[in-house]
Design a protein around this motif. Structure first.
Motif, PDB file in Angstrom:
ATOM      1  N   ASN A  65     -42.835  16.696 -58.861  1.00  0.00           N
ATOM      2  CA  ASN A  65     -43.803  15.563 -58.569  1.00  0.00           C
ATOM      3  C   ASN A  65     -43.339  14.395 -59.412  1.00  0.00           C
ATOM      4  OD1 ASN A  65     -46.087  14.558 -57.443  1.00  0.00           O
ATOM      5  ND2 ASN A  65     -47.433  15.201 -59.288  1.00  0.00           N
ATOM      6  N   VAL A  66     -43.217  13.239 -58.777  1.00  0.00           N
ATOM      7  CA  VAL A  66     -42.355  12.032 -59.360  1.00  0.00           C
ATOM      8  C   VAL A  66     -43.389  10.844 -59.030  1.00  0.00           C
ATOM      9  CG1 VAL A  66     -40.211  10.559 -58.988  1.00  0.00           C
ATOM     10  CG2 VAL A  66     -40.289  13.179 -58.487  1.00  0.00           C
ATOM     11  N   PHE A  67     -43.317  10.076 -60.094  1.00  0.00           N
ATOM     12  CA  PHE A  67     -44.166   8.797 -59.989  1.00  0.00           C
ATOM     13  C   PHE A  67     -43.026   7.695 -60.254  1.00  0.00           C
ATOM     14  CE2 PHE A  67     -46.921  12.205 -61.303  1.00  0.00           C
ATOM     15  CZ  PHE A  67     -48.245  11.618 -60.634  1.00  0.00           C
ATOM     16  N   SER A  68     -42.906   6.787 -59.510  1.00  0.00           N
ATOM     17  CA  SER A  68     -41.854   5.804 -59.562  1.00  0.00           C
ATOM     18  C   SER A  68     -42.732   4.312 -59.445  1.00  0.00           C
ATOM     19  CB  SER A  68     -40.906   5.844 -58.643  1.00  0.00           C
ATOM     20  OG  SER A  68     -40.098   7.019 -58.800  1.00  0.00           O
ATOM     21  N   GLY A  69     -42.286   3.480 -60.003  1.00  0.00           N
ATOM     22  CA  GLY A  69     -43.169   2.075 -60.028  1.00  0.00           C
ATOM     23  C   GLY A  69     -42.458   0.870 -60.669  1.00  0.00           C
ATOM     24  N   LEU A  70     -43.076  -0.182 -60.577  1.00  0.00           N
ATOM     25  CA  LEU A  70     -42.873  -1.582 -61.207  1.00  0.00           C
ATOM     26  C   LEU A  70     -44.122  -2.059 -61.670  1.00  0.00           C
ATOM     27  CD1 LEU A  70     -43.117  -4.181 -59.241  1.00  0.00           C
ATOM     28  CD2 LEU A  70     -41.152  -2.915 -58.149  1.00  0.00           C
ATOM     29  N   ASP A  71     -43.937  -2.763 -62.995  1.00  0.00           N
ATOM     30  CA  ASP A  71     -45.156  -3.577 -63.299  1.00  0.00           C
ATOM     31  C   ASP A  71     -44.889  -4.684 -63.955  1.00  0.00           C
ATOM     32  OD1 ASP A  71     -44.246  -2.713 -65.796  1.00  0.00           O
ATOM     33  OD2 ASP A  71     -45.385  -0.839 -65.706  1.00  0.00           O
ATOM     34  N   ALA A  72     -45.741  -5.539 -64.165  1.00  0.00           N
ATOM     35  CA  ALA A  72     -45.491  -6.781 -64.894  1.00  0.00           C
ATOM     36  C   ALA A  72     -46.540  -7.244 -65.693  1.00  0.00           C
ATOM     37  CB  ALA A  72     -45.243  -7.999 -63.708  1.00  0.00           C
ATOM     38  N   LEU A  73     -46.359  -7.900 -66.988  1.00  0.00           N
ATOM     39  CA  LEU A  73     -47.461  -8.403 -67.907  1.00  0.00           C
ATOM     40  C   LEU A  73     -46.949  -9.814 -68.110  1.00  0.00           C
ATOM     41  CD1 LEU A  73     -49.708  -8.323 -69.615  1.00  0.00           C
ATOM     42  CD2 LEU A  73     -48.328  -6.949 -71.482  1.00  0.00           C
ATOM     43  N   HIS A  74     -47.579 -10.732 -67.925  1.00  0.00           N
ATOM     44  CA  HIS A  74     -47.491 -12.045 -68.642  1.00  0.00           C
ATOM     45  C   HIS A  74     -48.465 -12.631 -69.454  1.00  0.00           C
ATOM     46  CE1 HIS A  74     -46.054 -16.511 -68.150  1.00  0.00           C
ATOM     47  NE2 HIS A  74     -47.364 -16.738 -68.115  1.00  0.00           N
ATOM     48  N   ILE A  75     -47.964 -13.199 -70.613  1.00  0.00           N
ATOM     49  CA  ILE A  75     -48.932 -13.571 -71.629  1.00  0.00           C
ATOM     50  C   ILE A  75     -48.692 -15.070 -71.990  1.00  0.00           C
ATOM     51  CG2 ILE A  75     -50.031 -13.182 -73.964  1.00  0.00           C
ATOM     52  CD1 ILE A  75     -49.098 -10.514 -73.657  1.00  0.00           C
ATOM     53  N   ALA A  76     -49.515 -16.003 -71.804  1.00  0.00           N
ATOM     54  CA  ALA A  76     -49.224 -17.359 -72.110  1.00  0.00           C
ATOM     55  C   ALA A  76     -50.293 -17.989 -73.018  1.00  0.00           C
ATOM     56  CB  ALA A  76     -49.245 -18.181 -70.636  1.00  0.00           C
ATOM     57  N   ARG A  77     -49.989 -18.533 -74.098  1.00  0.00           N
ATOM     58  CA  ARG A  77     -51.090 -19.167 -74.963  1.00  0.00           C
ATOM     59  C   ARG A  77     -50.854 -20.647 -75.311  1.00  0.00           C
ATOM     60  NH1 ARG A  77     -50.506 -13.946 -77.978  1.00  0.00           N
ATOM     61  NH2 ARG A  77     -52.579 -12.738 -77.421  1.00  0.00           N
ATOM     62  N   ASP A  78     -51.811 -21.372 -75.640  1.00  0.00           N
ATOM     63  CA  ASP A  78     -51.771 -22.825 -76.036  1.00  0.00           C
ATOM     64  C   ASP A  78     -52.834 -23.124 -76.761  1.00  0.00           C
ATOM     65  OD1 ASP A  78     -50.495 -25.161 -76.691  1.00  0.00           O
ATOM     66  OD2 ASP A  78     -50.426 -25.916 -74.724  1.00  0.00           O
ATOM     67  N   GLY A  79     -52.929 -24.303 -77.376  1.00  0.00           N
ATOM     68  CA  GLY A  79     -53.880 -24.786 -78.294  1.00  0.00           C
ATOM     69  C   GLY A  79     -53.575 -25.473 -79.514  1.00  0.00           C
ATOM     70  N   ASN A  80     -54.419 -26.591 -79.861  1.00  0.00           N
ATOM     71  CA  ASN A  80     -54.397 -27.062 -81.371  1.00  0.00           C
ATOM     72  C   ASN A  80     -55.384 -27.112 -82.023  1.00  0.00           C
ATOM     73  OD1 ASN A  80     -51.553 -28.375 -80.373  1.00  0.00           O
ATOM     74  ND2 ASN A  80     -53.227 -29.191 -78.868  1.00  0.00           N
ATOM     75  N   ARG A  81     -55.189 -27.274 -83.471  1.00  0.00           N
ATOM     76  CA  ARG A  81     -56.133 -27.428 -84.429  1.00  0.00           C
ATOM     77  C   ARG A  81     -56.287 -28.683 -85.128  1.00  0.00           C
ATOM     78  NH1 ARG A  81     -55.067 -24.208 -89.910  1.00  0.00           N
ATOM     79  NH2 ARG A  81     -53.353 -25.878 -90.111  1.00  0.00           N
ATOM     80  N   THR A  82     -57.154 -29.446 -85.082  1.00  0.00           N
ATOM     81  CA  THR A  82     -57.460 -30.720 -85.602  1.00  0.00           C
ATOM     82  C   THR A  82     -58.096 -30.529 -86.886  1.00  0.00           C
ATOM     83  OG1 THR A  82     -57.934 -31.757 -83.207  1.00  0.00           O
ATOM     84  CG2 THR A  82     -58.779 -33.238 -84.877  1.00  0.00           C
ATOM     85  N   ARG A  83     -57.631 -31.177 -87.939  1.00  0.00           N
ATOM     86  CA  ARG A  83     -58.174 -31.499 -89.091  1.00  0.00           C
ATOM     87  C   ARG A  83     -58.417 -33.026 -89.610  1.00  0.00           C
ATOM     88  NH1 ARG A  83     -53.960 -30.354 -92.745  1.00  0.00           N
ATOM     89  NH2 ARG A  83     -52.204 -30.841 -91.285  1.00  0.00           N
ATOM     90  N   LEU A  84     -59.529 -32.923 -90.086  1.00  0.00           N
ATOM     91  CA  LEU A  84     -60.081 -34.304 -91.010  1.00  0.00           C
ATOM     92  C   LEU A  84     -59.738 -34.053 -92.389  1.00  0.00           C
ATOM     93  CD1 LEU A  84     -62.699 -35.560 -88.545  1.00  0.00           C
ATOM     94  CD2 LEU A  84     -60.683 -36.575 -88.904  1.00  0.00           C
ATOM     95  N   VAL A  85     -58.889 -34.334 -93.027  1.00  0.00           N
ATOM     96  CA  VAL A  85     -58.721 -34.264 -94.558  1.00  0.00           C
ATOM     97  C   VAL A  85     -59.555 -35.428 -95.415  1.00  0.00           C
ATOM     98  CG1 VAL A  85     -57.236 -34.050 -96.583  1.00  0.00           C
ATOM     99  CG2 VAL A  85     -56.547 -33.120 -94.304  1.00  0.00           C
ATOM    100  N   LYS A  86     -60.458 -34.732 -96.203  1.00  0.00           N
ATOM    101  CA  LYS A  86     -61.334 -35.565 -96.831  1.00  0.00           C
ATOM    102  C   LYS A  86     -60.879 -35.819 -98.282  1.00  0.00           C
ATOM    103  CE  LYS A  86     -65.035 -33.887 -93.956  1.00  0.00           C
ATOM    104  NZ  LYS A  86     -66.367 -33.134 -94.115  1.00  0.00           N
ATOM    105  N   ILE A  87     -60.310 -34.813 -99.015  1.00  0.00           N
ATOM    106  CA  ILE A  87     -59.823 -34.758-100.243  1.00  0.00           C
ATOM    107  C   ILE A  87     -58.441 -34.240-100.132  1.00  0.00           C
ATOM    108  CG2 ILE A  87     -60.153 -33.704-102.393  1.00  0.00           C
ATOM    109  CD1 ILE A  87     -63.127 -33.471-101.910  1.00  0.00           C
TER     110      ILE A  87
END
Length: 700
Positions: A335-357
């Motif tokens: 009994n055989v299982f054959s296949g193909l799969d794909a996984l794509h992960i993408a991330r982005d983003g920024n941190r804004t800092r207001l430095v007071k001291i």
């Protein structure tokens, strides 16, 4: 990815056409039933099930525990949880965690976190009330469900009752005394021969809990969730299903992280197709495609550091993928299982800092800085695999599988200092993994299993691309390394389980155990680099950051064991043990986040309309620690949980529980430490004290 989805679409069209042609020429005299999609991994079939698996309790039938996501794993032998609050909770199995575990929904759907501090792990994007069971493959013992390093966790959502046509549903609500927490769920389903629809909506409002010493732990959160699942049966052997769900987290407090979550919104859509009884050799085809998006905002607006620096970080994550698998039988025994799969992960983003001291001096006007969190990065994994099961006899199955993963990664908007450290180019890795195993049902009362698996995991996005952010249990800044080699887990395991009927008042004796050993290649950890200095708050300690590196020598070994005696028809007594020992030979210490030895004793009573149990938990001291990871020794502790449920009348289910009935003050070894909190030092966060819960469900 476009190429993958084009192939997927063409294959589906071809399969549908081929299946319809086959049905014109092949006369089937057997009775057919509606096709059920392959949302589960463990089906109870010796010839198709993976080796060394565990299926947890059916949560939708015995719902009596507090309704927190951690409860899905706390009572499964071998599991611990990594806790940063009451929301950001990650499962750990045998000391493997994060991307070392292949966690998915319904046989393949994934949703990856957006926050680098894992405020929003995959378990936050689904509510516990939706989970019917959890399936675990204990190691890299199958190649069919994506690249796997330490094991597979499949969260199976509740499915329609195909035998019960018409409109049905349930309404449920729960309450926890410790935190005055409320949970609610409404689910409706409409079933016909050709189609079925399932819709649900839930709301959760958790308050700050108190630990065993009466201290209030900042851990409140609110979340709203809804989902819609629609299935259509083209024929008895052909089905298409679409699943859409969204989750909205609000005002989430994280006791052991430097910031809190303002909002965490996720959307997940998946499409599943199955075609059975295709022909004599090619038996079936299944296909899946999914897409998820997570939008996350975290701030320090209610933290002590706000007086010196105001910070807000908006990040997002996209997870997309799919799978095509063909089941074919070249002979009666193979009994055989054959296949193909794909996984794509993408991330982005920024941190804004207001430095007071700055440098201890208040600035006349705050200075604004923008930091790139993910530097617009992605990882794409394209995999192809074949797994064959050979029936040596009616009771003995030999399995062998091999898998190839083509992993591409790139950083598209790097910070200048990160670009200066590395020669940043698109990188492609070629990973080969595989497994061999044997399962022998020696008799109806005894089964023996043995397996070897080579699991390969390429570095995740934090390990590759994070740039001077604190993402560990310690206060170090961490720097990614895009040149990391893939981790390899060579895992050997032997397990057996059995059943013996007893006499007189004793009904039966059940037992199960597994022993495993893993040696790792290229194990990834953060190592202090004294040639570099921290980027943010340069006068703070520690002054040197950590950089992710590969280790040469590390290993892990351990076991789980269970024994249960059933007596007086409805009573049982069960004990469970779990132990993990891990060694980082390069640094002469333990690997990080290794759980201590745990023992459970449970005595219970089960009938159709009433069930109850008392569970006594013993957790040993953990002094085998990773000092380089910032770990400290953890004292042992003991807790007692009481649960009971009943069905007083038709369609009504009641559940009651007292968790930590002894009001023990303790912390789990895997808990992170309080960070940036008023009135709390840098000590591990403590667990809830005594907690009463109640649950009510009405089905119709």
């Amino acid at each position: 990815m476009k190429t993958f989805y084009s192939v997927l679409l063409c294959t589906l069209i071809t399969a549908i056409t081929y299946g319809q042609e086959q049905k014109k020429t092949i006369k089937d005299t057997t009775t057919q039933t509606t096709t059920k999609l392959n949302e589960v991994i463990v089906t109870g079939n010796l010839k198709t099930d993976p080796v060394l698996t565990v299926v947890s309790n059916k949560y939708d039938e015995k719902i009596v525990q507090p309704k927190n996501v951690a409860d899905l794993f706390n009572n499964i032998i071998g599991f611990s949880v990594i806790k940063r609050g009451n929301y950001a909770i990650d499962p750990s199995f045998r000391g493997a965690q994060y991307e070392q575990l292949n966690i998915q929904y319904d046989g393949g759907t994934k949703a990856m976190h957006a926050c680098p501090n894992r405020m929003d792990p995959i378990t936050t994007h689904i509510i516990p009330e939706e989970i019917s069971k959890i399936e675990i493959i204990k190691g890299p013992y199958t190649v069919r469900y994506g690249a796997t390093f330490g094991g597979i966790i499949n969260l199976v959502t509740q499915k329609p009752d195909y035998e019960d046509h018409g409109l049905h549903g349930k309404v449920s609500g729960g309450y926890e005394s410790n935190g005055n927490s409320l949970v609610n769920l409404v689910q409706l389903q409409y079933i016909k021969d050709k189609y079925d629809i399932v819709a649900n909506a839930g709301y959760r409002d958790f308050g700050n809990y108190e630990d065993g010493d009466g201290k209030e732990i900042p851990s409140s959160f609110r979340s709203t969730d809804y989902g819609l699942k629609i299935g259509y049966n083209f024929s008895d052997d052909q089905r298409l299903q679409a699943h859409w769900r969204q989750s909205f987290g609000r005002d989430v407090l994280h006791a052991a992280l430097p910031m809190d979550t303002e909002y965490d919104d996720s959307s997940i859509i998946s499409l599943d197709y199955s075609l059975d009884a295709i022909g004599k050799t090619v038996k079936s085809l299944t296909a899946k495609a999914y897409y998820s998006y997570v939008d996350h905002l975290m701030t320090n607006y209610n933290r002590p550091s706000f007086m010196m620096m105001e910070a807000a970080s908006g990040v997002d994550a996209i997870t997309a993928g799919g799978k095509i698998e063909i089941n074919w039988k070249p002979s009666e025994k193979i009994n055989v299982f054959s296949g193909l799969d794909a996984l794509h992960i993408a991330r982005d983003g920024n941190r804004t800092r207001l430095v007071k001291i700055m440098n201890g001096n208040a600035l006349p006007s705050p200075m604004e800085f923008n930091d790139k969190v993910w530097q617009d990065s992605y990882i794409t994994d394209l995999g192809v695999y074949t797994e064959a099961k050979y029936s040596i006899s009616s009771k003995t199955i030999f399995t062998a599988g091999i898998r190839y993963d083509n992993v591409t990664s790139d950083i598209q908007d790097p910070e200048d200092d990160f670009a200066a450290m590395y020669d940043l180019e698109k990188r492609t890795e070629h990973n080969v993994s595989g497994t061999v195993s044997i399962k022998n049902r020696v008799s109806d009362k005894f089964t023996l299993e043995a397996a070897y698996g080579r699991g390969v995991r390429s570095a995740n996005m934090i390990e590759r691309f994070i740039n001077h952010f604190s993402v560990g249990q310690d206060p170090y800044e961490y720097i990614g390394n895009p040149d990391l080699k893939a981790e390899v887990n060579n895992q050997f395991e032997i397990g057996f389980k059995g059943y013996e009927p007893l006499k007189n008042s004793f009904n039966s004796f059940k037992y199960e155990t597994s022993f495993y050993y893993s040696f790792f290649e290229n194990y990834i950890v953060g190592i202090v680099d004294e040639s570099l200095t921290r980027k943010f708050n340069p006068t703070s300690e520690p002054s040197n950051p950590k950089v992710f590196r590969n280790l040469d020598e590390a290993y892990k070994t351990g076991f789980e064991a269970m024994a249960q005696v059933d007596f007086l028809d409805h009573y049982f007594l069960k004990t469970e043990f779990s132990y993990v020992y891990a060694k980082n030979k390069d640094l002469a210490e333990s690997l990080p986040l290794t759980p201590p030895f745990t023992t459970r004793f449970v005595v219970g009573f089960e009938k159709v309309k009433f069930w109850a149990n008392i569970q006594y938990n013993l957790t040993s001291k953990q002094d085998h620690i990773s000092e380089s990871f910032g770990e400290t020794e953890t004292d042992g502790y003991q807790t007692l949980d009481i649960r009971l449920g009943l069905k007083p009348i038709k369609n009504i289910t009641l559940g009651f529980a007292v968790i930590n009935a002894l009001d023990e003050a303790y912390n789990n070894h895997l808990n992170f430490s309080f960070t940036n909190q008023e009135d709390f030092g840098s000590t591990p966060i403590t667990e809830p004290g005594r907690n009463f819960s109640a649950f009510l469900q009405y089905s119709f």
